[in-house]
Design an enzyme around this catalytic site. Sequence first.
Site, PDB file in Angstrom:
ATOM      1  N   ILE A 130      63.201  33.932  91.192  1.00 42.69           N
ATOM      2  CA  ILE A 130      61.978  34.723  91.679  1.00 42.69           C
ATOM      3  C   ILE A 130      60.773  33.957  91.602  1.00 42.69           C
ATOM      4  O   ILE A 130      60.343  33.416  90.738  1.00 42.69           O
ATOM      5  CB  ILE A 130      61.858  35.636  90.492  1.00 42.69           C
ATOM      6  CG1 ILE A 130      62.960  36.788  90.191  1.00 42.69           C
ATOM      7  CG2 ILE A 130      60.825  36.856  90.806  1.00 42.69           C
ATOM      8  CD1 ILE A 130      62.960  37.208  88.883  1.00 42.69           C
ATOM      9  N   GLY A 131      60.330  33.723  92.745  1.00 39.92           N
ATOM     10  CA  GLY A 131      58.952  32.997  93.114  1.00 39.92           C
ATOM     11  C   GLY A 131      57.801  33.885  92.826  1.00 39.92           C
ATOM     12  O   GLY A 131      57.296  34.210  93.820  1.00 39.92           O
ATOM     13  N   GLU A 247      63.084  44.743  86.529  1.00 36.59           N
ATOM     14  CA  GLU A 247      63.279  43.335  85.664  1.00 36.59           C
ATOM     15  C   GLU A 247      63.147  43.435  84.249  1.00 36.59           C
ATOM     16  O   GLU A 247      63.559  42.916  83.307  1.00 36.59           O
ATOM     17  CB  GLU A 247      62.092  42.532  86.170  1.00 36.59           C
ATOM     18  CG  GLU A 247      62.322  41.180  85.446  1.00 36.59           C
ATOM     19  CD  GLU A 247      61.497  40.003  86.247  1.00 36.59           C
ATOM     20  OE1 GLU A 247      60.654  40.150  87.182  1.00 36.59           O
ATOM     21  OE2 GLU A 247      60.923  38.916  85.273  1.00 36.59           O
TER      22      GLU A 247
END
Lengths: 380, 345
Positions: A130-131, A247
């Site tokens: 995840i960026g 998340e």
Amino acid sequence: MQTFRFDLCELPEETKGLRQEVRDFLAVELKHIPAVTRAQTWSGSDPEFSRKMGAKGWIGMRWPKQYGGHERSAFDRYVVLEEMLAAGAPVGAHWIGDRQSGPLLLNFGTEEQRQLILPKVARGECYFCIGMSEPDSGSDLAATRTKAEKVDGGYRVNGTKLWTSGAHHAHYMIALFRTSPDKHAGLTQFLVDLKNTDGITIRPIKDLAGNAHFNEVVFQDAFVPDSMLVGSEGSGWAQVGAELAFERSGPERYLSSFLLMVEMIRELQKRGGAEGAREIGRLVAHLVTLRQMSLSVAGMLDKGENPALEASVVKDLGAVFEQDMPVKAHELLGIAPTVGAGSDLEQVLGYLTQTVPSFSLRGGTREILRGIIARGLGLR
Amino acid sequence: MNELQTILSDSIAKLLGDHVNKDVIQRAEEGQWPAELWEALVQNGMTRILVPEAQEGAGANWEDAHVVLKAAGEHSTPAPLAEAILAGFILGRAGIAMPEGVVTVMEGDFKLESGRLSGVAKAVPWGRNATHAVTVVESGWGVETVLAPLQYARIDKDQNVAREPRDTLTFDHVVVDTAWAGLPGNAVKLYGALTRSIQMAGALDYLTRASVQYANERTQFGKPIGKFQAIQQQLAVLSTQSAAVGIAAAHAAARADKVSSGDAAAFEIAVAKVRADDASSAATSIAHQVHGAIGFTYEHGLHFATRRLWSWRAEFGSGADWADWLGRETITRGADKLWPYVTGR
């Protein structure tokens, strides 16, 4: 005052067979893995294990069959997840793709993206990172600076992502880039092929325990084609919000120190007598309560509701519980944490003592979560 | 919530809203029996909610009673509603009709001989106001439920820090009704712990709501104090503690309905009482901190809830007491049994 709601949720009877199947599988697969390795659970990466899980049909469990999924219920998925975590299975390689990147693509991705990627994820062969965070953008996600400039046929990307867990193993990054100066409406999500894109440098960053688990990812004139845009240009902020709900919603947010709890009980059992009973009893009370809260969130997901606020509550309480575990072990047992040698208990304590500070940082800091909760209470 | 629970929730909220206020609680603390409130509770069937229908009760279960008990805790109800509900449950199991009057519960060191009860019960809730007290006694015949009239008992007055009556009752060969209990020997403590956990969940909800409201109203440095992050973070913690106890208590109530023997629900009840005890320490501290000096006055009503939490967390087994039991059971069962046990229930 808008508050959160935790309805009781009982797992359907038919999940029992699945749970036993998972336990039987794990009894074989984890037999020779030492406790300190198992303690890493969803931070531990083992592609071979992920492929075996894929073959079992335990990745992408809720996704449509046309994308390699299995159209199972949220409860089936929950049972598999909690069994994996409680046993300390090395599920890290596929975890992010299964938990949030896959669902993100199902919600916002193009048909081409789904068909290209989701079946591979479900087979346990394709991994995500995840960026989001950057050097100057941590909790303040809207301060994202990495720029994606429109060029012919795609975007030219320049900037740096930081603390990117698993980037060194991952095939793809779901990245949040700036496509215009507008604070929120200038953010866009992209699917970045980390293995086949020029201009991307991935540098592992050693954490305080000496493990290289997160990374710095530098983009220098990296080209991302139009076909890899996720959703629409400018909708990144809203999409990220939905992604963060996934998340934060799972049982990994309270079970990360569970292996230490098991080893503590084993030690006290060996010592005999009444020593430590009260402390263990308190931990059990918290464990059982957190599981009920976590199940309640799974129930909301199953009904198609959005448990973003409830997930923040569980993650905040869960992290406190996880972080308290090595403290309790230290106070209760008077043993020294070790690295590389020593008993299972000493090594698990060594690993978790050093690792738990990250539990209230990753996936949203304690302060951010409590800010979200305060907003839910009508204070902001 | 099902239909019955929705009806119960609405009617108990209205009833307590109408009959419980600061004056009523204060007068009760000064020793005045809240006759109007009690009459309303009796008239609406709230005291007999767990009494079987065949015995003129509502025949409801713990999940239903949970709705009423939580509201009772939320409103700092200054009457033995929770105790009456518990007494009705224990009597119902034994098939003893619940008498008219005020029926409370007691735990004590008792001897039961030929239908006569002797012994001492300490900290009996509302003992001085009650006409009867219910207990469970293990005798040569097994576990028996006892319904004792109180006109022949000696009553020594005492109270908890919420100034709720907690009296010492002494019995000397008092003739009592008895029947086979159908419950474990520690039923009063066990279901008492369930009852208190649910009331505590209600009181914690009240603390959250009152503290958020106060933080939105009280202005310092030119803005409501709830706009300060330091306060927001504290209130977030308070609300999560309250939510945790809410689900732990609901879980225990559901379990109590699911299993026929009380022992089989002991694990969930212990979890709820321990969790409620833990939460109440943090939650009362935050609520008072947010309220500042005004919350420390008798004039402001915050303390009606906080003093109840400080009392209730120690009643029917403190958190430490139940945690000892939970921990011993867990350690004896063994490290590798913890997860299968938790997930297999």
